[in-house]
Design an enzyme around this catalytic site. Structure first.
Site, PDB file in Angstrom:
ATOM      1  N   SER A 141      30.267  36.458  35.671  1.00 14.67           N
ATOM      2  CA  SER A 141      29.317  37.105  34.754  1.00 14.67           C
ATOM      3  C   SER A 141      28.653  36.033  33.905  1.00 14.67           C
ATOM      4  CB  SER A 141      30.082  38.072  33.844  1.00 14.67           C
ATOM      5  OG  SER A 141      29.251  38.515  32.795  1.00 14.67           O
ATOM      6  N   TYR A 154      37.288  39.704  28.045  1.00  9.83           N
ATOM      7  CA  TYR A 154      36.404  39.769  29.226  1.00  9.83           C
ATOM      8  C   TYR A 154      35.756  38.397  29.453  1.00  9.83           C
ATOM      9  CZ  TYR A 154      32.662  41.290  32.382  1.00  9.83           C
ATOM     10  OH  TYR A 154      31.813  41.427  33.456  1.00  9.83           O
TER      11      TYR A 154
HETATM   12  N1  LIG Z   1      27.412  45.605  35.532  1.00  9.18           N
HETATM   13  C1  LIG Z   1      27.171  44.476  34.912  1.00  9.18           C
HETATM   14  O1  LIG Z   1      26.298  44.390  34.024  1.00  9.18           O
HETATM   15  C2  LIG Z   1      27.950  43.241  35.276  1.00  9.18           C
HETATM   16  C3  LIG Z   1      27.499  42.014  34.751  1.00  9.18           C
HETATM   17  C4  LIG Z   1      28.189  40.867  35.075  1.00  9.18           C
HETATM   18  C5  LIG Z   1      29.285  40.919  35.916  1.00  9.18           C
HETATM   19  N2  LIG Z   1      29.694  42.115  36.414  1.00  9.18           N
HETATM   20  C6  LIG Z   1      30.860  42.101  37.281  1.00  9.18           C
HETATM   21  O2  LIG Z   1      30.544  42.743  38.492  1.00  9.18           O
HETATM   22  C7  LIG Z   1      31.732  43.266  39.081  1.00  9.18           C
HETATM   23  C8  LIG Z   1      31.494  44.696  39.534  1.00  9.18           C
HETATM   24  O3  LIG Z   1      31.281  45.488  38.380  1.00  9.18           O
HETATM   25  P1  LIG Z   1      30.255  46.699  38.347  1.00  9.18           P
HETATM   26  O4  LIG Z   1      29.258  46.398  37.335  1.00  9.18           O
HETATM   27  O5  LIG Z   1      29.817  47.043  39.710  1.00  9.18           O
HETATM   28  O6  LIG Z   1      31.199  47.833  37.724  1.00  9.18           O
HETATM   29  P2  LIG Z   1      31.774  49.198  38.320  1.00  9.18           P
HETATM   30  O7  LIG Z   1      30.676  50.016  38.885  1.00  9.18           O
HETATM   31  O8  LIG Z   1      32.626  49.757  37.258  1.00  9.18           O
HETATM   32  O9  LIG Z   1      32.676  48.704  39.547  1.00  9.18           O
HETATM   33  C9  LIG Z   1      33.899  48.061  39.340  1.00  9.18           C
HETATM   34  C10 LIG Z   1      34.620  48.040  40.662  1.00  9.18           C
HETATM   35  O10 LIG Z   1      35.846  47.315  40.495  1.00  9.18           O
HETATM   36  C11 LIG Z   1      36.896  48.119  40.998  1.00  9.18           C
HETATM   37  N3  LIG Z   1      38.125  47.857  40.266  1.00  9.18           N
HETATM   38  C12 LIG Z   1      38.334  47.865  38.932  1.00  9.18           C
HETATM   39  N4  LIG Z   1      39.631  47.631  38.666  1.00  9.18           N
HETATM   40  C13 LIG Z   1      40.244  47.480  39.871  1.00  9.18           C
HETATM   41  C14 LIG Z   1      41.576  47.240  40.275  1.00  9.18           C
HETATM   42  N5  LIG Z   1      42.572  47.091  39.382  1.00  9.18           N
HETATM   43  N6  LIG Z   1      41.847  47.147  41.601  1.00  9.18           N
HETATM   44  C15 LIG Z   1      40.860  47.306  42.530  1.00  9.18           C
HETATM   45  N7  LIG Z   1      39.589  47.526  42.210  1.00  9.18           N
HETATM   46  C16 LIG Z   1      39.279  47.621  40.890  1.00  9.18           C
HETATM   47  C17 LIG Z   1      36.447  49.567  40.816  1.00  9.18           C
HETATM   48  O11 LIG Z   1      37.071  50.381  41.781  1.00  9.18           O
HETATM   49  P3  LIG Z   1      38.277  51.424  41.499  1.00  9.18           P
HETATM   50  O12 LIG Z   1      38.131  51.920  40.103  1.00  9.18           O
HETATM   51  O13 LIG Z   1      38.075  52.458  42.548  1.00  9.18           O
HETATM   52  O14 LIG Z   1      39.524  50.620  41.710  1.00  9.18           O
HETATM   53  C18 LIG Z   1      34.973  49.448  41.129  1.00  9.18           C
HETATM   54  O15 LIG Z   1      34.768  49.551  42.525  1.00  9.18           O
HETATM   55  C19 LIG Z   1      32.826  43.121  38.025  1.00  9.18           C
HETATM   56  O16 LIG Z   1      33.622  41.981  38.318  1.00  9.18           O
HETATM   57  C20 LIG Z   1      32.054  42.887  36.741  1.00  9.18           C
HETATM   58  O17 LIG Z   1      32.783  42.159  35.792  1.00  9.18           O
HETATM   59  C21 LIG Z   1      29.052  43.283  36.120  1.00  9.18           C
END
Ligand SMILES: NC(=O)c1ccc[n+]([C@@H]2O[C@H](COP(=O)([O-])OP(=O)(O)OC[C@H]3O[C@@H](n4cnc5c(N)ncnc54)[C@H](OP(=O)(O)O)[C@@H]3O)[C@@H](O)[C@H]2O)c1
Length: 258
Positions: A141, A154
Site C-alpha cells: 500500500s 496497518y
Molecule cells: N482498497 C484500498 O484502497 C487499498 C489500498 C492499498 C492497499 N490495499 C491492499 O489491497 C489488498 C486487498 O484489499 P481490498 O482493498 O481488495 O479489500 P477487500 O475487498 O476487503 O478484500 C480483502 C481480501 O482479503 C481477504 N482476507 C482478509 N483477511 C484474510 C485472512 N485472514 N485470510 C484469507 N484472506 C483474507 C478477504 O477475504 P475473506 O474475508 O473471504 O477471507 C478479501 O478477499 C489488501 O492487502 C489491502 O491492504 C487496498
C-alpha cells in the site's frame, strides 16, 4: 510477459482488488487459483469466471493459518499446475489508536498483512526456484511510506512487507524469480469503507487493469496512481504537526475498516 496459459495463485480473491485481478487474469487466458476465507464468495467468483470460459479453481483458507494456506496452495497447484505467478493480496485493516493500546489487533494485522504474505511465498517459492522461473507479487500500500495516526499497525504491516519483499527481490535476482511490491492508493473496496477522505479513488477493475499492465514488465515496485504516490513520498518528510492537522483520526478504537 503475457498471462496466457500461466498458473496464477491469488490470495484474498473473494472481494475487491483480488477478485478483480482474478476475473481480469482469467479473461487474459491465465489458469487462476483463488483462496480466501469465504468459500461462498469464492464459489460465486468461480461460477462467474467459468461462465465466460475461464479456468479457475478455489481452495478456501485463512492466510494467517500457515498449514491451512500451504495446503490450499498445494490443492490449487495440483489442479492447475505449478504456480508461475503468486499475487499475495489478502489484507485487512483496523483502526489502531494510541489512546487504548489493542495489542491483539496489532498482532492480527501483522499476521494477516505480513505473515500471510510470507506463508504464501513459502508455498510457491521453492518450486519457482527449482524451475528457475516465477513471479512473486505482494499487495502492499502507499500507506507503507508513512506511519499515519490511527493506522499505525496497518502502515507498519505494509512497511514490513515492503522491506521483506525488497530483500527477497535482491536475493532472487540470479534465480530467475521476479518479486514485485504493489503499492496502490485508494481503491473502492470494503477495506476503505469508513475512510473519511480518499483522493484519486479508483474502482477495483481499474486498479486490476493498471496492476496487470505493470506486472507484464515485472517491476520491483509499482506504486499508483502516480500523483498520490508522489504525495506519499513527500509526506515521508512532512513535519508531524502538518500530518496531525491534515489526517483525521476520528474513528473509534478497534473499529474494523473492512
Ligand atoms: N482498497 C484500498 O484502497 C487499498 C489500498 C492499498 C492497499 N490495499 C491492499 O489491497 C489488498 C486487498 O484489499 P481490498 O482493498 O481488495 O479489500 P477487500 O475487498 O476487503 O478484500 C480483502 C481480501 O482479503 C481477504 N482476507 C482478509 N483477511 C484474510 C485472512 N485472514 N485470510 C484469507 N484472506 C483474507 C478477504 O477475504 P475473506 O474475508 O473471504 O477471507 C478479501 O478477499 C489488501 O492487502 C489491502 O491492504 C487496498
Amino acid at each position: 510477459m503475457t498471462f496466457t496459459g500461466r498458473t496464477t495463485v491469488i490470495t484474498g480473491a473473494s472481494s475487491g482488488i483480488g477478485r478483480a485481478l482474478a476475473v481480469a487474469l482469467a479473461a487474459r487466458g491465465a489458469r487462476v487459483g483463488v483462496t480466501a476465507r469465504r468459500a461462498d464468495r469464492l464459489a460465486d467468483l468461480a461460477r462467474e469466471i467459468r461462465a465466460t470460459g475461464g479456468t479457475v479453481e478455489t481452495a478456501p483458507a485463512d492466510v494467517a493459518d500457515r498449514p491451512a494456506l500451504l495446503a490450499a496452495v498445494r490443492t490449487l497447484e495440483a489442479r492447475l499446475g505449478p504456480a508461475d505467478l503468486l499475487i499475495a493480496n489478502a489484507g485487512m485493516s483496523y483502526h489502531t489508536g494510541a489512546a487504548e493500546m489493542n495489542v491483539p489487533r496489532v498482532e492480527e494485522i501483522m499476521r494477516v498483512n505480513f505473515l500471510g504474505v510470507v506463508y504464501a511465498v513459502e508455498a510457491v517459492l521453492p518450486g519457482m526456484i527449482e524451475r528457475g522461473h516465477g513471479h512473486v507479487v505482494g499487495m502492499s500500500s502507499l500507506a507503507a511510506f508513512k506511519g499515519f495516526p490511527g493506522a499505525a499497525a496497518y502502515c507498519a504491516s505494509k512497511a514490513a512487507l515492503n522491506a521483506y519483499l525488497e530483500g527477497l527481490r535482491i536475493e532472487l535476482r540470479s534465480k530467475g524469480v521476479a518479486v514485485t511490491t504493489v503499492c496502490p492508493g485508494f481503491v473502492n473496496t470494503p477495506i476503505v469503507a469508513n475512510n473519511p477522505a480518499m483522493p484519486f479513488l479508483m474502482e477495483p477493475d481499474e486498479a486490476a487493469r493498471r496492476i496487470l499492465r505493470a506486472l507484464r514488465r515485472r517491476p520491483g515496485v509499482f506504486s499508483f496512481p502516480w500523483p498520490l504516490a508522489v504525495l506519499m513520498k513527500l509526506a515521508k518528510w512532512a513535519p508531524d504537526w502538518l500530518v496531525a492537522k491534515k489526517v483525521p483520526t476520528k474513528r473509534g478504537e478497534g473499529e474494523k475498516k473492512n
